[in-house]
Design an enzyme around this catalytic site. Structure first.
Site, PDB file in Angstrom:
ATOM      1  N   GLU A  70      -4.280   1.361  -2.429  1.00 20.15           N
ATOM      2  CA  GLU A  70      -5.246   1.001  -1.388  1.00 20.15           C
ATOM      3  C   GLU A  70      -6.703   1.059  -1.837  1.00 20.15           C
ATOM      4  OE1 GLU A  70      -4.299   3.371   2.075  1.00 20.15           O
ATOM      5  OE2 GLU A  70      -2.704   1.996   2.626  1.00 20.15           O
ATOM      6  N   GLU A 122       4.279  -0.056   2.675  1.00 19.59           N
ATOM      7  CA  GLU A 122       4.128   1.017   3.663  1.00 19.59           C
ATOM      8  C   GLU A 122       4.028   0.381   5.040  1.00 19.59           C
ATOM      9  OE1 GLU A 122       0.983   3.948   3.180  1.00 19.59           O
ATOM     10  OE2 GLU A 122       1.151   3.800   1.000  1.00 19.59           O
TER      11      GLU A 122
END
Ligand code: GAL
Length: 735
Positions: free
Chosen positions: A393, A454
């Protein structure tokens, strides 16, 4: 010859930066893997494990050197190590998730006592990934993985890389790169032999590769060894994870046997490929990926879990949660975990350490080193199908990520890369668009192959003892996203956040230092979401029937139990309350058209104002018209029994081996009572110790401690006591 000996035992530990002259008397005797502090399972300060500590090991060479070089290999120490042998500084290693080694030969006393010292800095050093900014996980401290003592002839094999292709054709192929290192001043003339064998299959013999001259102080790679199998091989698959050995033997022309080197590498014949068509293929067959993320941390012991617990986690993800893939979020994990994934057939997406933040050039240098260390350590694992080469991320960084991708492809031309991002416009430099999708749905891909790495997590934290509606909704959110991903041709699959609740910083989670994002709690005990994953197991493996309810009339908003959600792989379920057959039901295919086994959502079984219905619940699961499984839940809500059970009946007397000790208070049919929070007190007798809080106030009606073996064999008895119920007893043997 090569000798590799465990070097975990007989360390001395002091929780401070000790001067060399500081006597051993203040140190504690410890065995690795070791946590620099044992903590409660929550409500601690992250600073409690962030300190510099000193490890010492005094040792005599366990076997004569006989002209060999001697190395100490660390599988992992958190997070920066400085190492000395006999007061000679060997150097530093910055990074807690990748292995490092030192050659200690030149400073050893061959006949006297040696002192190995490690100064271990377990603070959150901003110059070392993942640190430099906030991070949603804890790294903990300690020499938390195994250490080895390795003897090598001066010219030896340093690594072997085995790759396979065309595995589904009539002529499967294997290529092996053999890395040699001649550390001596003289040219070495060696003869190389190899052997490919399937354990238990006799008949494999040594084949000669040929003679090589290795110049002094030279590392070289032999990458020309290519083998074609006309007779076929046993493929590595999820159902049949066949592992082969590739053995290399070196003989020195000027020194007869027993001098030589020998390295055995496990590998599998398999082909894994993420295709532009949006699908993943294993051995040529399309496979929809369904998985969960795993952090490597545990209650009390941080990351210092021995082999048995590492293996157990892989078993839980495959056999209890029915996943076919796990992501090692957000760093390379224990070799024991990965070996187990190979053995049981569980795919792995492994990634480099990091979390959202990219540091300066030096920091990026360490990260590139991590890419290399991860791939060189792990590229023979058939279970690993994808390398994660972005910091999870993080923002785009063309220069940095071009380098991580190039390096990964150079070190391993057989595997594709991913890089986990959380913004869809991110620059796509990898082979697979790995995307954290927190939209509560699955967005339409803009690149293929698209892999959801995710979902859920912080969108819906859930505790085992939350109100029933929430725990059910948490499970259904996992079910809905997995269903959606399963139905999208351009999405290879979805990995949920996450398998187990985990300790975190105060900036994240519920403030008590836990992120309650797991489908299981941090003790690896199930929430209803775990039942959903379990229900996707094929009924030919085992029938699953798990109602997502504690069968109470007044816990949900507005009362009653509507709908009654059941996770099952059965074709039909009969529902009884008391003796009354309420009905026979089929899965809710309308709401879940794509899952292998759609959940059941049954209306009007237990409306609030139908007291007559409030009898014990009884469910019968049918497969092909036959009853294959049954579940009952008591309506009296009464604690019936304290149960106590270890995962294993035997431990090794090595001072480090551990098993989980699970305890729960259950109803008369064995169902956990989630609002029961009685204290349980434990006593242990025999050569083992309990790790964890004692007494323990149950969490959601259940929890776990760990039993750790000492160095002596013997019988262990553990007794648990609680108010108003008979005590429980369990036994295990330390061998
Ligand atoms: C993601 C992150 C994970 C975890 C998760 C919580 O953004 O990658 O490490 O923090 O959120 O939902």
């Amino acid at each position: 010859m090569r000798t590799v000996l465990p070097f975990n035992d007989g360390w001395l530990f002091l929780a401070e930066d000790a001067a060399p002259e500081q006597p051993d008397s203040g140190f504690e005797r410890v065995t690795l893997p070791h946590a620099n502090i044992i903590l409660p399972h929550h409500n601690f300060d992250n600073l409690e494990y962030q300190f510099i500590s000193t490890y010492r090991k005094r040792f005599r060479l366990p076997e004569p050197r006989a002209g060999r070089r001697i190395y100490v290999d660390f599988d992992g120490a958190m997070i920066a190590s400085t190492v000395w042998i006999n007061n000679h500084n060997l150097g530093d290693y910055e990074g807690g998730f990748t292995p490092f080694s030192f050659d200690i030969t030149d400073y050893l006393l061959e006949n006297g006592e040696n002192l190995l010292t490690v100064r271990l800095d377990s603070t959150e050093r901003p110059d070392i990934p993942p640190f430099g900014n906030e991070v949603d996980y804890l790294t903990f401290g300690g020499i938390y993985r195994d250490v080895w003592l390795r003897y090598e002839e001066p010219c030896h094999v340093t690594r072997v890389f085995v790759r396979t292709w065309d595995v589904t054709t009539a002529t499967p192929k294997l290529q092996a790169d053999i890395y040699l290192n001649n550390t001596s001043d003289a040219e070495q003339k060696i003869n190389i032999f190899y052997r490919v064998s399937f354990p238990g299959q006799p008949g494999a013999s040594d084949l000669e590769y040929g003679n090589i001259n290795v110049p002094p102080h030279t590392e070289m790679t032999l990458s020309t060894l290519e083998i074609h199998y006309a007779a076929g091989v046993k493929i590595w698959s999820l159902e049949n994870p066949n592992l082969y050995h590739f053995d290399v033997k070196l003989q020195y022309n000027d020194k007869p046997a027993p001098y030589g080197d020998y390295v055995s590498t496990l590998f599998g014949f398999r082909e894994a490929h993420f295709d532009k068509d949006g699908s993943f293929y294993l051995n040529g067959e399309k496979l929809k990926l369904r998985g969960l993320n795993r952090h490597q941390t545990y209650p009390y012991i941080g990351a210092a879990a021995p082999k048995r617990l590492q293996e157990k986690d892989a078993d839980i993800v495959k056999f209890e949660l029915g996943c076919n893939i796990v992501r090692t979020s957000h760093y390379p994990q224990s070799p024991h975990f990965l070996n187990r994934c190979d053995e049981i057939g569980l795919l792995v997406f492994e990634e480099i350490p990091g979390w959202q933040h990219i540091g300066d050039d030096d920091w990026q240098g360490i990260s590139l080193r991590d890419v290399q260390a991860m791939i060189e350590r792990d590229r023979n694992h058939p279970s690993i199908v994808l390398w994660g080469v972005r910091i999870n991320e993080s923002p785009d960084n063309t220069a940095f990520y071009t380098r991580t991708n190039e390096l990964a492809h150079k070190l391993d031309p057989t595997r594709q890369t991913g890089g986990v991002r959380n913004f869809i416009t991110s620059e796509f430099l990898e082979d697979v668009f790995t995307y954290n999708d927190f939209s509560n749905s699955v967005i339409d891909p803009i690149h293929t192959p698209h892999f959801v790495t995710e979902f859920n997590g912080h969108m819906f934290p859930t505790k085992t003892w939350d109100q029933e509606e929430r725990v059910v909704e948490h499970a259904l959110r996992h079910a809905r996203i997995q269903d959606k991903a399963a139905g999208m041709d351009t999405v290879v699959g979805a990995i949920g956040w996450c398998a187990f609740d985990y300790n975190t910083h105060r900036e994240f989670g519920s403030g008590d230092r836990i992120c309650y994002h797991g489908v299981m709690d941090m003790f690896r005990l199930p929430k209803f979401a775990a039942y959903f994953y379990e229900s996707q197991i094929s009924p030919s493996v085992r029938p699953v029937l798990l109602a997502a309810t504690t069968w109470t009339r007044g816990d949900r908003s507005e009362g009653g139990i509507d709908p009654l959600v059941i996770f099952s792989n059965c074709d039909e379920i009969e529902v009884f309350t008391g003796d009354e057959l309420v009905g026979k039901y089929t899965p809710d295919r309308e709401a879940f058209p794509n899952l292998p086994h759609a959940p059941y959502q049954i209306r009007n079984v237990m409306p609030l104002w139908n007291p007559g219905r409030f009898q014990d619940l009884r469910l019968l699961g049918y497969v092909n018209g036959q009853v294959v499984i049954e579940q009952q839940i008591a309506s009296d809500g009464l604690p019936h029994q304290l149960v106590l059970e270890t995962d294993d009946l035997e431990l090794n007397a090595d001072g480090a081996d551990m098993t989980r000790l699970v305890f729960a208070i259950v109803d008369k049919f064995g169902n956990r009572l989630p609002f029961t929070n009685q204290a349980v007190t434990f006593e242990i007798d025999g050569p083992a110790d309990l790790i964890g809080e004692n007494p323990f106030a149950l969490i959601g009606g259940q929890a776990a401690l760990y039993v750790k073996a000492r160095h002596e064999p013997g019988q262990v008895t553990i007794v648990a006591k609680t108010m108003r119920l008979p005590g429980a007893i369990t036994f295990l043997t330390i061998k």
